[in-house]
Design a protein around this motif. Structure first.
Motif, mmCIF file in Angstrom:
data_model
loop_
_atom_site.group_PDB
_atom_site.id
_atom_site.type_symbol
_atom_site.label_atom_id
_atom_site.label_comp_id
_atom_site.label_asym_id
_atom_site.label_seq_id
_atom_site.Cartn_x
_atom_site.Cartn_y
_atom_site.Cartn_z
ATOM 1 N N SER A 125 0.858 -1.247 -0.113
ATOM 2 C CA SER A 125 0.050 -0.091 0.130
ATOM 3 C C SER A 125 0.803 1.142 -0.001
ATOM 4 C CB SER A 125 -0.969 0.147 1.078
ATOM 5 O OG SER A 125 -1.756 -1.121 1.058
ATOM 6 N N ASN B 87 -5.980 -0.577 -5.153
ATOM 7 C CA ASN B 87 -6.725 -1.060 -3.921
ATOM 8 C C ASN B 87 -5.791 -2.153 -3.091
ATOM 9 O OD1 ASN B 87 -7.171 -3.963 -4.560
ATOM 10 N ND2 ASN B 87 -8.386 -3.195 -6.099
ATOM 11 N N TYR C 150 2.425 1.208 -3.685
ATOM 12 C CA TYR C 150 1.427 1.469 -4.939
ATOM 13 C C TYR C 150 0.059 1.978 -4.204
ATOM 14 C CZ TYR C 150 4.027 -2.083 -7.330
ATOM 15 O OH TYR C 150 5.088 -2.870 -8.309
ATOM 16 N N PRO C 151 0.212 3.424 -3.822
ATOM 17 C CA PRO C 151 -0.747 4.246 -2.917
ATOM 18 C C PRO C 151 -2.222 4.179 -3.625
ATOM 19 C CG PRO C 151 0.695 5.695 -3.732
ATOM 20 C CD PRO C 151 1.171 4.352 -3.920
ATOM 21 N N ASP C 152 -2.149 4.124 -5.047
ATOM 22 C CA ASP C 152 -3.385 4.317 -5.715
ATOM 23 C C ASP C 152 -4.078 3.176 -6.212
ATOM 24 O OD1 ASP C 152 -2.715 7.136 -5.934
ATOM 25 O OD2 ASP C 152 -1.448 6.879 -7.915
#
Length: 637
Positions: free
Chosen positions: A280, A287, A283-285
């Protein structure tokens, strides 16, 4: 060669051991009569299933209704004496006795008469289904705590004599009066299911895609007569449990990709929290599940790259693609020398300037180490892997048939392919035996070479449980679907050829005229006109898509192949009811039956592998009897 004969006037070791077991001539007479008679009984019913892929609900129902065999027996025994609705309800009681009894109790319909009627019907069905077995074997199928009473009921003949009628009625009435009707109904259903299927063969792939492979294995471990042929998804999980890091990353990726992480976290106690937290952040964008899949996918490519470079004998260099990425143009150069555009060139854990792009970052290494400890320390997973090794192998020869999951490696002309591995040449059965030995070495001795080899077995082009070149990188990162095609071994084409099947059977020491090849691995696309019966019935592919993810491809819900004393029959399952539907509507499995082979003469126990062992014992007993009669061994009085 006659076994157990005396040598130079002295009894050999076999004879002395037999004399301890059968110390009198009378005991030898008794065993000879019993064994000789058994050989004339019909052979037991065998069921074959493949590629269960974690679909517990479907497998649970099929195991309970014995792939529809019980319904056929109910129809045969009761005919028009019961209506269609009554037979459906009676079958549901057999499949799910505890749940059905609870349902009847909630409606206040579990009256004494209801118990007596169903016990009587269960007894009648059990008697008919027991006729092909010797009494001693039937007794062994009955739950021990109920054995004495059920044996007594099975031996009553109420139709023959009034005293027997009264005795039979009193037995049933007493069971109900002392409030043990539910217990005896459950015991009878255990007996009926055991009589319906003498041997269960699972031709590979318990894991991945479906969410409860652990529950399937828990259920199967209670079955008294099972053998397993490992599939590539099985050896993947076996390798992960043994600590193979590339296998661990692949297992986690598959679970995330098919959204069935419950099997890891709840089934086996393997926490994904460190992975999802890390994913997360990078790759914050995305789910959380998709982010975790992206993160573990890159770790997987790095780990498998390390193994492939360490083991050139795997011949898997075509999978080394991380170093073929051009970050500036967002392209990758594949094995054909062409450049293909990537869907995205955002790889936050891949450093193009690093000396080795296949080396894990410090954080990735910590996550893999954490996952590895979970896999190695999971007691439930260890128990299941122990069971797979105990009951399983890469192939099985059983009653003249050859069972394996994947393929026998062939050349383009259909001849057996020679595989050179570690400066040794293997082909056919020899390659299967070598791969099986290394898989067991990984389990028993945990050698680094053997543990690494589990990854090759999972996805190697030359692996007998894989037989195709995986295109995982291309499918993950390249949108051009022309790169996704996975070249497969010529076996999958030649399995349609009768001469090829005969060659394979002979290679494994089986009769090419009488034997069959039974394997799974490749879903049969029934909706596109494909048939599971190949080469005039010499090969049967029984992967019909138990997994829901395959239903749209196959158009059906799986196969069960049935071998009985009259031949081979293939059941094509159209729709499989779940427990709730079965209880609510008394719905059953919907299947289409196809006769694959019908024999003119009934196959007896004497024609089977078990029969040949019995015949060997008979030979030894005759020699012991001769020794008693000649005074070579003195029998007890």
């Amino acid at each position: 060669m006659v076994r157990g004969t005396a040598v130079k006037g002295r009894p050999n070791k076999v004879m002395r051991l037999l004399a301890e077991k059968y110390p009198t001539k009378e005991s030898v007479y008794e065993q000879l009569i019993y064994l000789q008679s058994r050989l004339s009984l019909p052979k037991g019913i065998e069921h074959f299933m493949s590629d269960l892929h974690g679909e517990y609900a479907s497998f649970f129902h099929i195991l309970n209704n014995c792939s529809g065999v019980i319904r056929e027996k109910v129809d045969y025994v009761f005919g028009e004496r019961l209506s269609a609705e009554e037979k459906a309800e009676f079958c549901t009681l057999i499949y799910y006795p505890k749940e059905k009894i609870e349902q009847m109790a909630s409606k206040h319909q579990n009256t004494p008469e209801w118990y007596r009627r169903n016990l009587s019907q269960l007894l009648e069905l059990s008697k008919l289904m027991s006729y092909k077995y010797p009494a001693s074997k039937v007794n062994g199928f009955i739950p021990k705590r109920y054995e004495a009473v059920i044996v007594e009921l099975m031996n009553t003949r109420p139709e023959a004599d009034n005293a027997q009628f009264v005795y039979h009625k009193r037995l049933l009435n007493t069971i109900v009066q002392i409030d043990s009707g539910a217990d005896f109904i459950e015991a009878f259903t255990v007996l009926i299911k055991r009589l319906a299927v003498d041997r269960l063969h699972i031709v590979g792939d318990f894991f991945d895609r479906g969410n409860r492979p652990d529950a399937i294995l828990n259920l199967l471990m209670k079955h008294p007569s099972v053998d397993i042929q490992w599939g590539n998804h099985d050896v993947l999980w076996m390798g992960a449990a043994l600590g193979n890091e590339a296998c661990i990353a692949t297992v986690v990726r598959n679970s995330l990709r098919y959204n069935n992480t419950d099997v890891l976290e709840r089934g086996y106690g393997i926490s994904l929290r460190p992975l999802t937290t890390f994913a997360s952040r990078i790759y914050p964008d995305a789910n959380p599940i998709k982010a975790a899949e992206k993160a573990i996918t890159m770790m997987m490519f790095k780990l498998e790259g390390q193994l492939i470079r360490q083991h050139p004998e795997y011949q898997m260099d075509s999978r080394l693609l991380l170093d073929k990425i051009d970050f500036r143009s967002s392209h990758a150069v594949l094995g054909d020398g062409k450049r293909y555009e990537l869907e995205s060139a955002y790889f936050p854990t891949l450093d193009e300037a690093a000396a080795d792009c296949y080396e894990l970052t410090e954080k990735e290494a910590a996550i893999i180490a954490d996952l590895k400890s979970y896999f190695e320390e999971s007691t439930v997973l260890r128990r299941h892997v122990d069971y797979l090794y105990q009951k399983g192998s890469l192939y099985t020869r059983y009653n003249g048939n050859l069972l394996f999951h994947g393929c026998v490696l062939l050349n383009d002309d259909g001849s057996l392919r020679t595989i050179t591995y570690k400066d040794r040449d293997f082909r056919g059965k020899g390659w299967f035996d070598y791969c099986d030995r290394l898989a067991r070495e990984a389990y028993l001795h945990h050698t680094a070479e053997a543990v690494d080899f589990m990854y090759f077995l999972w996805c190697g082009r030359l692996s007998p449980v894989s037989g195709r070149e995986f295109k995982t990188f291309e499918r993950a990162y390249i949108p051009d679907e022309s790169t996704w095609k996975e070249p497969a071994d010529p076996y999958f084409k030649y399995v349609n050829n009768e001469d090829t099947c005969a060659m394979v059977l002979q290679e494994f020491g089986l009769d090419a005229q009488k034997g069959h090849i039974i394997n799974g691995h490749v879903p049969v696309k029934v909706k596109k006109g494909e048939t599971p019966v190949k080469a005039g019935g010499k090969a049967i592919i029984i992967d019909g898509g138990f997994c829901k993810a395959y239903h749209s491809k196959t158009g059906i819900s799986g196969y069960t192949l049935i071998s009985n004393s009259r031949g081979l029959r293939l059941l094509q399952h159209q729709k499989i009811a779940d427990v709730r539907e079965a209880l609510r509507e008394n719905h059953d499995i919907e299947s289409v039956s196809e006769t694959v082979e019908l024999q003119t003469c009934r196959t007896t126990l004497g024609d089977t592998d078990e029969g040949r062992l019995i015949q060997d014992e008979i030979t030894d007993l005759y020699n012991l009897l001769l020794a008693y009669q000649n005074g070579l061994i003195k029998p007890q009085e």
